[in-house]
Design a protein around this motif. Structure first.
Motif, short mmCIF file in Angstrom:
data_model
loop_
_atom_site.label_atom_id
_atom_site.label_comp_id
_atom_site.label_asym_id
_atom_site.label_seq_id
_atom_site.Cartn_x
_atom_site.Cartn_y
_atom_site.Cartn_z
N MET A 164 -31.52 -6.97 -4.98
CA MET A 164 -30.92 -6.85 -6.30
C MET A 164 -29.41 -7.06 -6.22
SD MET A 164 -29.23 -4.71 -8.61
CE MET A 164 -29.26 -4.42 -10.38
N GLN A 165 -28.78 -6.49 -5.21
CA GLN A 165 -27.34 -6.69 -5.04
C GLN A 165 -27.02 -8.16 -4.76
OE1 GLN A 165 -25.04 -4.39 -5.71
NE2 GLN A 165 -26.80 -3.11 -6.31
N GLU A 166 -27.86 -8.79 -3.96
CA GLU A 166 -27.68 -10.22 -3.68
C GLU A 166 -27.87 -11.04 -4.95
OE1 GLU A 166 -27.50 -14.15 -2.13
OE2 GLU A 166 -26.52 -12.24 -1.71
N GLY A 167 -28.83 -10.64 -5.78
CA GLY A 167 -29.04 -11.36 -7.03
C GLY A 167 -27.81 -11.30 -7.93
N LEU A 168 -27.18 -10.14 -8.01
CA LEU A 168 -25.97 -10.00 -8.82
C LEU A 168 -24.82 -10.82 -8.24
CD1 LEU A 168 -26.03 -6.21 -9.77
CD2 LEU A 168 -26.66 -8.18 -11.19
N ARG A 169 -24.68 -10.79 -6.90
CA ARG A 169 -23.62 -11.61 -6.28
C ARG A 169 -23.85 -13.09 -6.55
NH1 ARG A 169 -24.29 -7.82 -2.00
NH2 ARG A 169 -25.74 -9.25 -0.96
N ALA A 170 -25.10 -13.51 -6.43
CA ALA A 170 -25.43 -14.91 -6.66
C ALA A 170 -25.11 -15.32 -8.09
CB ALA A 170 -26.90 -15.17 -6.35
N PHE A 171 -25.37 -14.41 -9.04
CA PHE A 171 -25.06 -14.70 -10.44
C PHE A 171 -23.55 -14.88 -10.63
CE2 PHE A 171 -23.78 -12.86 -14.58
CZ PHE A 171 -24.33 -13.82 -15.41
N VAL A 172 -22.77 -13.96 -10.09
CA VAL A 172 -21.32 -14.04 -10.24
C VAL A 172 -20.76 -15.29 -9.56
CG1 VAL A 172 -19.14 -12.91 -9.60
CG2 VAL A 172 -21.04 -11.55 -10.48
N GLU A 173 -21.33 -15.63 -8.41
CA GLU A 173 -20.84 -16.77 -7.64
C GLU A 173 -21.51 -18.09 -8.05
OE1 GLU A 173 -21.47 -15.56 -3.59
OE2 GLU A 173 -20.19 -13.79 -3.81
N ARG A 174 -22.39 -18.04 -9.03
CA ARG A 174 -23.06 -19.23 -9.56
C ARG A 174 -23.77 -20.03 -8.47
NH1 ARG A 174 -21.61 -20.21 -14.82
NH2 ARG A 174 -19.82 -19.04 -15.60
N ARG A 175 -24.62 -19.33 -7.73
CA ARG A 175 -25.40 -19.96 -6.67
C ARG A 175 -26.79 -19.35 -6.65
NH1 ARG A 175 -25.97 -16.13 -2.80
NH2 ARG A 175 -24.35 -14.53 -2.61
N ALA A 176 -27.68 -19.99 -5.88
CA ALA A 176 -29.01 -19.43 -5.71
C ALA A 176 -28.95 -18.23 -4.79
CB ALA A 176 -29.95 -20.49 -5.12
N GLY A 177 -29.79 -17.24 -5.04
CA GLY A 177 -29.82 -16.05 -4.20
C GLY A 177 -30.48 -16.33 -2.86
N ALA A 178 -29.99 -15.64 -1.83
CA ALA A 178 -30.60 -15.71 -0.50
C ALA A 178 -31.30 -14.38 -0.24
CB ALA A 178 -29.53 -15.97 0.57
N PHE A 179 -32.54 -14.27 -0.68
CA PHE A 179 -33.24 -12.99 -0.68
C PHE A 179 -33.97 -12.77 0.64
CE2 PHE A 179 -33.22 -14.28 -5.25
CZ PHE A 179 -32.34 -13.29 -5.68
N ARG A 180 -34.06 -11.48 1.03
CA ARG A 180 -34.63 -11.12 2.33
C ARG A 180 -35.81 -10.16 2.19
NH1 ARG A 180 -29.64 -9.38 5.99
NH2 ARG A 180 -31.23 -9.61 7.62
N GLY A 181 -36.18 -9.80 0.99
CA GLY A 181 -37.33 -8.94 0.81
C GLY A 181 -37.10 -7.51 1.20
N ARG A 182 -35.85 -7.04 1.01
CA ARG A 182 -35.58 -5.63 1.31
C ARG A 182 -34.40 -5.12 0.48
NH1 ARG A 182 -33.66 -6.74 7.52
NH2 ARG A 182 -31.59 -7.53 7.09
#
Length: 259
Positions: free
Chosen positions: A241-259
């Motif tokens: 979820m934190q990565e998703g928010l960072r990706a949104f702010v940085e206008r990029r796809a999220g790099a999710f790790r399943g944790r």
């Protein structure tokens, strides 16, 4: 920052309910949410009002939730419904009168869920839809997981819920998410025309028809609705979820790790 408000207009027995936070693409802050709940409450209580029309001012229906304002709400485990209000998502309470919805521009996340909680839906030809919560490391908690599969079929719904991809009005019509597509700018007039037709019918018969159709819905839907925010809690605490928010702010796809 622009604060959202609801602009209501009575036209005979029809109540027009307009989202208005135009400077922010009608993104839902808490004032906009509270105002919408109260407008639905007005529609429910007033015997002179027979049909609602949900629409939006400006170029867009809604860009979705203003997430920073909603974090405390999600943590509380329940959607706040102000005194005198009715839940516009129809998860904890529901208006017993029909609502026609008109959308245009972008219609993201809660926009689709508001659509799914209405009874007839009209879209401008250029409308763009997306249920993008999974791109932020969370999942839809406004009813999309309950109603989208029921309305359009399992695989049709999963195609969009599991990818977060954008789709257009032609696809929404093919699926049955919307019932008619108009030229841009004509969607509200068409929704109002349908609302006027419904309002001219015998009100008690209309309400009984709506109630009967709703009674046929599976009881499991209410059970699933009660778990939506509870099941969101572990996602809110996740690294994804934190990565998703960072990706949104940085206008990029999220790099999710399943944790």
């Amino acid at each position: 920052m622009s604060t959202g408000e609801i602009v209501c207009e009575r036209r005979g027995h029809v109540l027009l309910i307009g989202l208005s936070r135009v400077a922010k693409r009608n993104a839902f802050d808490l004032p906009l949410w509270n105002g919408l709940c109260q407008a639905y409450g007005e529609l429910a209580r007033d015997p002179e009002l027979r049909v609602g029309v949900l629409h939006a001012h400006g170029d867009h229906f809604t860009g979705g939730l203003d997430l920073p304002q909603w974090a405390p709400v999600f943590a509380s485990g329940t959607f706040p419904i102000p005194d005198g209000g009715v839940d516009p998502l129809g998860l904890v309470s529901r208006v017993g009168k029909p609502i026609v919805c008109a959308v245009q521009g972008i219609c993201l996340t809660i926009g689709i869920e508001l659509l799914l909680a209405t009874d007839i839906r009209i879209a401008a030809r250029t409308t763009r839809f997306a249920q993008i919560e999974i791109k932020r490391g969370i999942y839809p908690v406004g009813g999309a997981t309950l109603r989208f599969p029921r309305e359009v079929g399992w695989a049709n719904a999963m195609r969009w819920l599991l990818t977060g991809d954008e789709f257009d009005a032609a696809e929404a019509l093919r699926l049955g998410l919307v019932q008619e597509v108009t030229e841009p700018g004509a969607q509200l007039a068409r929704a109002c025309a349908l609302a006027d037709t419904i309002a001219a019918q015998a009100p008690l018969g209309v309400y009984a028809t709506l109630a009967s159709a709703r009674h046929a819905l599976p009881a499991s839907e209410a059970e699933a609705a009660a778990r939506l925010l509870a099941d969101l809690a572990p996602l809110l605490a996740s690294d994804d979820m934190q990565e998703g928010l960072r990706a949104f702010v940085e206008r990029r796809a999220g790099a999710f790790r399943g944790r």
